[in-house]
Each structure stands twice: as C-alpha cells, then as structure tokens.
Design an enzyme around this catalytic site. Sequence first.
Site, short mmCIF file in Angstrom:
data_model
loop_
_atom_site.label_atom_id
_atom_site.label_comp_id
_atom_site.label_asym_id
_atom_site.label_seq_id
_atom_site.Cartn_x
_atom_site.Cartn_y
_atom_site.Cartn_z
N GLY A 13 -6.59 6.54 -2.91
CA GLY A 13 -7.10 6.65 -3.99
C GLY A 13 -7.32 8.01 -4.31
N CYS A 129 -21.29 12.34 -6.65
CA CYS A 129 -20.65 13.72 -6.86
C CYS A 129 -21.60 14.62 -7.53
CB CYS A 129 -19.21 13.51 -7.45
SG CYS A 129 -19.52 12.10 -8.88
N HIS A 249 -16.73 18.33 -12.41
CA HIS A 249 -18.17 17.93 -13.37
C HIS A 249 -18.87 19.27 -13.61
CE1 HIS A 249 -17.02 13.82 -12.39
NE2 HIS A 249 -17.88 13.56 -11.39
P1 A2P Z 1 -4.77 0.48 -3.08
O1 A2P Z 1 -4.23 1.45 -3.66
O2 A2P Z 1 -4.02 -0.32 -1.94
O3 A2P Z 1 -5.38 -0.53 -4.38
P2 A2P Z 1 -9.72 4.94 -6.46
O4 A2P Z 1 -11.11 5.35 -6.43
O5 A2P Z 1 -8.68 6.12 -6.79
O6 A2P Z 1 -9.58 3.89 -7.49
O7 A2P Z 1 -8.86 4.18 -5.42
C1 A2P Z 1 -9.43 3.11 -4.79
C2 A2P Z 1 -9.07 2.87 -3.37
O8 A2P Z 1 -9.52 1.77 -2.85
C3 A2P Z 1 -7.59 2.82 -3.35
O9 A2P Z 1 -7.14 3.43 -1.96
C4 A2P Z 1 -7.34 1.49 -3.11
O10 A2P Z 1 -6.30 0.76 -2.42
C5 A2P Z 1 -8.43 0.92 -2.17
N1 A2P Z 1 -8.75 -0.36 -2.28
C6 A2P Z 1 -8.99 -1.28 -3.22
N2 A2P Z 1 -9.18 -2.63 -2.95
C7 A2P Z 1 -9.19 -2.59 -1.63
C8 A2P Z 1 -9.45 -3.65 -0.57
N3 A2P Z 1 -9.63 -4.82 -0.93
N4 A2P Z 1 -9.10 -3.17 0.92
C9 A2P Z 1 -9.27 -2.17 0.93
N5 A2P Z 1 -9.07 -0.93 0.21
C10 A2P Z 1 -8.92 -1.28 -1.25
#
Ligand code: A2P
Length: 342
Positions: A13, A129, A249
Amino acid sequence: MNKVNVAIVGATGAVGTKILEKLLERDFPVQSIKLLASKRSAGTEITAGGQTYIVEETVPESFEGVDIAFFSAGGSISEKFAAEAVKRGTVVIDNTSAFRMVENIPLVVPEVNPEALNNHTGIIANPNCSTIQMVTALQPVKEKYGLSRIIVSTYQAVSGAGAEAIDELNNQSQQFEGRVSNEAAILPSASAEKHYPIAFNAIPQIDAFDASGYTLEELKMMNETKKIFGDYDMSVTATCVRLPIVTGHSESVYIEIDTEEVTVEELRASMASASGVVIQDDPGNQLYPMPLFAEGKDEVFVGRIRKDPKQRGGFHMWIVSDNLLKGAALNSVQIAEKLIQQ
Ligand code: A2P
C-alpha cells in the site's frame, strides 16, 4: 544495537511501501523483513535496496518470530491481526485509527511524547497524518509559551486515502484532455453513499460524518491532539478538506498561547529549534511551505507566521509535511527506533 525481525502489514500500500523505504534508508537494525498484504498480493515481488522480497498473505502465524510489526492495511485488518501478533510476542506499531483513542494504548510522536512508550503493552498507535505534523510543529510553542487553543483547516492530499485514491485522481485528471469521464468511486471515502470527483475540486469531507456535524477525520485531529499533548482542556477544532494533490498535507493553523507579548520572531525561533521542523517564512522573498516541495522530505515545514490583528496571544501559520513520511511511515519507524533504544 540488537537486530530485529520486522513485518510490514499492508506492504503493497501507499504507506507500507514507504515504511520499507524508510527502514532501508535509515539503517534500521534489521535482521529480517517480512512483507505482508492480502491474499491477492501473495507471491508479488517487491525490490528495494537491491533485494527482492516476496509478499505473503497475512495470517496469524505470519507473526511467529517477528519482533516489531508495522500495520498499515486499514483498521479492520489491525483489529483482526494485532492481537494475534501481540500474542506471539510481537510489538505492533499501528498506523490505523483502530487503537488510537484506547486509554492504555500510547499514541506517540517521538519528538512530542516519547515517554508514553514506557507503558505500552504490545500495541503502539501512530497518530493521524494531519495530527502528527501539527503537534510536531506546535510542541516547542506549547512547551515555551503554553497553548490553550487551536483552530485548524487542512488541505489534504489524496494519498492519505490510499493507492486507489491516487489512481482516482490520476484518472479523473485526464478528463482535462477529454479522454475519460470523471467517475468517482473512492472519494470522499469508499464506503460513503455518494462519491464526488476530486480532480479540479475541493471536498470538505474526509471519512464519515459524526452526529455532531464533524467528520471522523476532524474528530481524530481534535481528540488525538489532546491525547498526545496530555491536555484535555485544550480547545481544538478542525475542518478537514481533501484537495487534488497527490502527496503533502497543508494546514492553516490558528493558535492562542498563554504568554502575552510574544513576538512573531520569538515564536518562529521556538519552532526553529525543534527537531524535525524547518522554518520557511520569508514573505518578501515569497518563501513559504508548499506540498509540491515537501514531497519526499522528512521534515515538517512552517511558514506564514503572523500575529492575529486583534486577539492577544493569537497567531496564524501554515504547516506542510509529506503525509506518507512524517505523517505515517517515518513516524512509525521513529517509534520503532525509540523502542529499540529503550
Ligand atoms: P493488497 O495490495 O494485497 O490489497 P492502501 O492504504 O494504499 O489502500 O493499501 C492498503 C494495504 O492493505 C495494501 O497493502 C493491501 O494489500 C492491504 N490489505 C488489504 N486487505 C488486506 C487483508 N485482508 N489482509 C492484509 N492486508 C490487506
């Protein structure tokens, strides 16, 4: 310094990728790094610092042998896995809002309240943040002159809403070239009933509304500031606005200090002395902080410092920082560094 086994939950992410960058850039004493995300990303390769890491699905067993885990995958994932990690002896540094206002969980900005780390019981919360950059800049003012009131309006970048929000802004921006529609699905928040375009717009809603008329983002700033400063009598109000900016920000901040007859120069000097704060305040030379130039930088930038024309002890200023760095990844890594020092 002892080397530690680290995991990043949400490693694919917007914040997770920056946490990895900061760990490598700051020579954090790493023994091993485990990159965790959802099942969708399992097997994905991420190369950083000349090394390739394979992303794994987050499961309770992921935390076996992990000393410190950085969580940045959303509140529900923290709620699901943080306790599992703590059960296995891992210290969790959580970037979501899941635990920030829980009474016994420290909410820490290392320049402001490092002593709060002494009492942790496995989970440490990383503040919102917008809150981090504001309290980092105001801490020296509070310490020297006393601080009784803050009124803040924010101008927040879309990366604070995650990688999908950055994509949404980029896609909508292309409507300028007449290529695509300005269809919105993520902002102001993915779970909201209505969505509005962010490109060429300003959305005065970040997160959901509370019955009070404030948004949850505004309430986070108001409540977290008091918890970090340890002053529940302080008057803090916020208006949080999303702008079509990818990173950085900005905040227009009005404060009232307890000491009368403080000059702008004295206030500026107190902030200039703070660790991690850079003053950019020379209107004659058009020097003031801007998000475009704060991107990729670790510091909190302060400028436009001026006295309120009427209110004694009242000052206005403009505070800018990279929301993914000091606002998130950097602050989390600094918390881990402090923990290791202790
Ligand atoms: P993934 O890329 O596999 O969906 P952001 O804040 O940029 O939206 O990123 C969200 C982060 O949270 C990403 O790394 C995403 O992984 C992760 N994420 C989303 N759903 C889950 C889950 N069920 N278990 C673990 N990590 C998750």
